[in-house]
Motif scaffolding. Structure first.
Motif, PDB file in Angstrom:
ATOM      1  N   TYR A   1      45.806   0.174  37.660  1.00 33.78           N
ATOM      2  CA  TYR A   1      47.100  -0.021  38.323  1.00 33.78           C
ATOM      3  C   TYR A   1      48.214  -0.100  37.283  1.00 33.78           C
ATOM      4  CZ  TYR A   1      44.894  -0.904  42.829  1.00 33.78           C
ATOM      5  OH  TYR A   1      44.196  -0.766  43.994  1.00 33.78           O
ATOM      6  N   SER A   2      49.390   0.318  37.699  1.00 30.99           N
ATOM      7  CA  SER A   2      50.556   0.233  36.816  1.00 30.99           C
ATOM      8  C   SER A   2      50.777  -1.206  36.378  1.00 30.99           C
ATOM      9  CB  SER A   2      51.803   0.765  37.526  1.00 30.99           C
ATOM     10  OG  SER A   2      52.963   0.515  36.742  1.00 30.99           O
TER      11      SER A   2
ATOM     12  N   LEU B   1      44.115  -7.713  43.767  1.00 30.13           N
ATOM     13  CA  LEU B   1      43.448  -6.496  43.325  1.00 30.13           C
ATOM     14  C   LEU B   1      42.483  -5.959  44.377  1.00 30.13           C
ATOM     15  CD1 LEU B   1      43.405  -4.744  40.762  1.00 30.13           C
ATOM     16  CD2 LEU B   1      41.467  -6.102  39.954  1.00 30.13           C
TER      17      LEU B   1
ATOM     18  N   GLU C   1      44.314  -3.430  47.024  1.00 32.65           N
ATOM     19  CA  GLU C   1      45.155  -2.400  46.409  1.00 32.65           C
ATOM     20  C   GLU C   1      46.446  -2.989  45.857  1.00 32.65           C
ATOM     21  OE1 GLU C   1      45.489   0.515  49.518  1.00 32.65           O
ATOM     22  OE2 GLU C   1      43.606   1.479  48.939  1.00 32.65           O
ATOM     23  N   CYS C   2      46.313  -4.167  45.244  1.00 26.15           N
ATOM     24  CA  CYS C   2      47.432  -4.864  44.594  1.00 26.15           C
ATOM     25  C   CYS C   2      48.573  -5.148  45.559  1.00 26.15           C
ATOM     26  CB  CYS C   2      47.927  -4.100  43.373  1.00 26.15           C
ATOM     27  SG  CYS C   2      46.865  -4.333  41.937  1.00 26.15           S
TER      28      CYS C   2
ATOM     29  N   LEU D   1      51.577  -2.746  43.373  1.00 25.45           N
ATOM     30  CA  LEU D   1      51.582  -1.988  42.125  1.00 25.45           C
ATOM     31  C   LEU D   1      51.022  -0.594  42.394  1.00 25.45           C
ATOM     32  CD1 LEU D   1      50.164  -4.674  39.659  1.00 25.45           C
ATOM     33  CD2 LEU D   1      52.547  -3.949  39.895  1.00 25.45           C
TER      34      LEU D   1
ATOM     35  N   GLN E   1      48.829   2.642  42.104  1.00 28.06           N
ATOM     36  CA  GLN E   1      47.481   2.842  41.580  1.00 28.06           C
ATOM     37  C   GLN E   1      47.372   4.199  40.908  1.00 28.06           C
ATOM     38  OE1 GLN E   1      44.365   2.449  44.474  1.00 28.06           O
ATOM     39  NE2 GLN E   1      42.718   2.677  42.981  1.00 28.06           N
TER      40      GLN E   1
ATOM     41  N   PHE F   1      50.614   9.065  38.935  1.00 32.15           N
ATOM     42  CA  PHE F   1      50.847   8.130  40.035  1.00 32.15           C
ATOM     43  C   PHE F   1      51.402   8.908  41.230  1.00 32.15           C
ATOM     44  CE2 PHE F   1      51.263   5.353  36.283  1.00 32.15           C
ATOM     45  CZ  PHE F   1      50.357   4.346  36.623  1.00 32.15           C
TER      46      PHE F   1
END
Length: 341
Positions: free
Chosen positions: A263-264, A295, A298-299, A310, A312, A329
């Protein structure tokens, strides 16, 4: 037994009774006597104070020039020594620039400007008359401040004040153009290997154990022409969970590899680096404003001011077992902004 009747409320002279007349008003004590300062009575002390104020304004000018020197003339070669030198010059320059003006104005007010107290009666509001009064007040202020007859203070103050604006302009200008599509594209692309930050060493899937976290950059970033700009967009956090703990949405089932997800690292609030990973809860925490991302979802944002998950980075492995990106991204990285869809 002693007689205390003379001290009873009926006989006390300090108690006002009905029908005894009005209460006597306090007399206005007036303003306290003015105590002249040394600069008010000694012309040499006045000149000395004027020079001191001028020197303080000159220190402000020196601080602004020092800031400009550190900002424009110290080359950014990304070495620790150079960065420390630039930060030192920027910090000292800003401190001298601001303190010089601030202390100079305070010293000017305390030693040279009139310090006598003034009492004025309120008056009715009359627009035309009020405007004339305001003009007179401004004229009196300029006259009392002595700025017209003190060219040293006037000129140094103008120089310090005008120059002090430019560091702010330079800093805001350095923020760059409007985001536009700049944050929509990074160095990640299909087949680009994930490497450790800052060494640039490729990462194999077998290197990533459950509960571990890696700070990741794309392969070739260290040799890029605009390394810092590209890194600010492309830096990634890589973690491995039990695959059963992940809950990918439809279409994202293959964005990770055997529980490894990326993730970013750029917080979607104001762009701070998300750097804290809580292994037990699988939460990512931004240290700036405590935005927390789950997390396993998917954040998704579960706490704090961030408004978006965030982004992915879709990943897989190549023939040699190294982790690679399968694309860039799918959305812009970084904080929300007005041009972002």
């Amino acid at each position: 037994m002693a007689d205390h009747s003379h001290g009873s409320p009926e006989n006390a002279v300090t108690v006002a009774k009905p029908g005894q007349g009005g209460v006597q008003k306090f007399q206005d004590p007036g303003l306290p006597p003015h105590r002249p300062r040394l600069a008010d009575t000694d012309p040499r002390a006045e000149k000395r104070a004027e020079r001191q104020v001028g020197v303080l304004f000159l220190i402000s000018i020196f601080g602004t020039l020092l800031f400009f020197f550190g900002y424009f003339f110290i080359p950014l070669d990304e070495t620790i020594g150079t960065l420390r030198l630039q930060n030192l010059l920027l910090g000292l320059g800003t401190a001298f620039a601001m303190l010089g003006i601030g202390v100079g104005i305070v010293h000017w007010a305390k030693t040279l400007m009139p310090d006598h107290e003034v009492a004025e009666d309120r008056h009715e509001i009359r627009p035309e008359k009020d405007r004339a009064d305001a003009e007179k007040i401004i004229g009196d202020i300029l006259e009392e401040s002595g700025i017209k007859r003190r060219p040293l203070i006037r000129n140094t103050l103008l120089g310090a004040g005008i120059l002090a604006i430019f560091p702010a302009i330079a800093i805001f200008r350095d923020l760059g153009p409007l985001p536009g599509d700049v944050l929509r594209e990074t160095m990640w692309d299909e087949g680009v290997r994930l490497t450790r930050d800052p060494s640039g060493t490729p990462i194999k899937a077998s290197d990533v154990t459950i509960g571990s976290a890696f700070h990741v950059i794309p392969e070739g970033l260290n040799e890029a022409e605009h390394k810092l700009e590209e890194k600010a967009k492309a830096v990634v956090l890589l973690m491995r969970l039990n695959p059963e703990s992940l809950n990918p949405s439809p279409g994202r089932e293959d964005w990770g590899y055997e529980g490894i997800v990326a993730y970013s690292k750029i917080c979607t609030h104001v762009g701070c680096p998300v750097a804290l990973y809580e292994q037990q809860t699988h939460h990512l925490l931004c240290p700036c404003h405590q935005s927390t991302f789950d997390l396993t979802q998917e954040c998704k944002v579960i706490f704090g001011p961030a408004a978006r998950p965030l982004p992915q980075l879709p990943i897989s492995v190549d023939e040699e077992g190294y982790l690679v990106a399968t694309s860039d991204f799918q959305e812009p990285v970084g904080p929300s902004y007005w041009e972002r869809g």
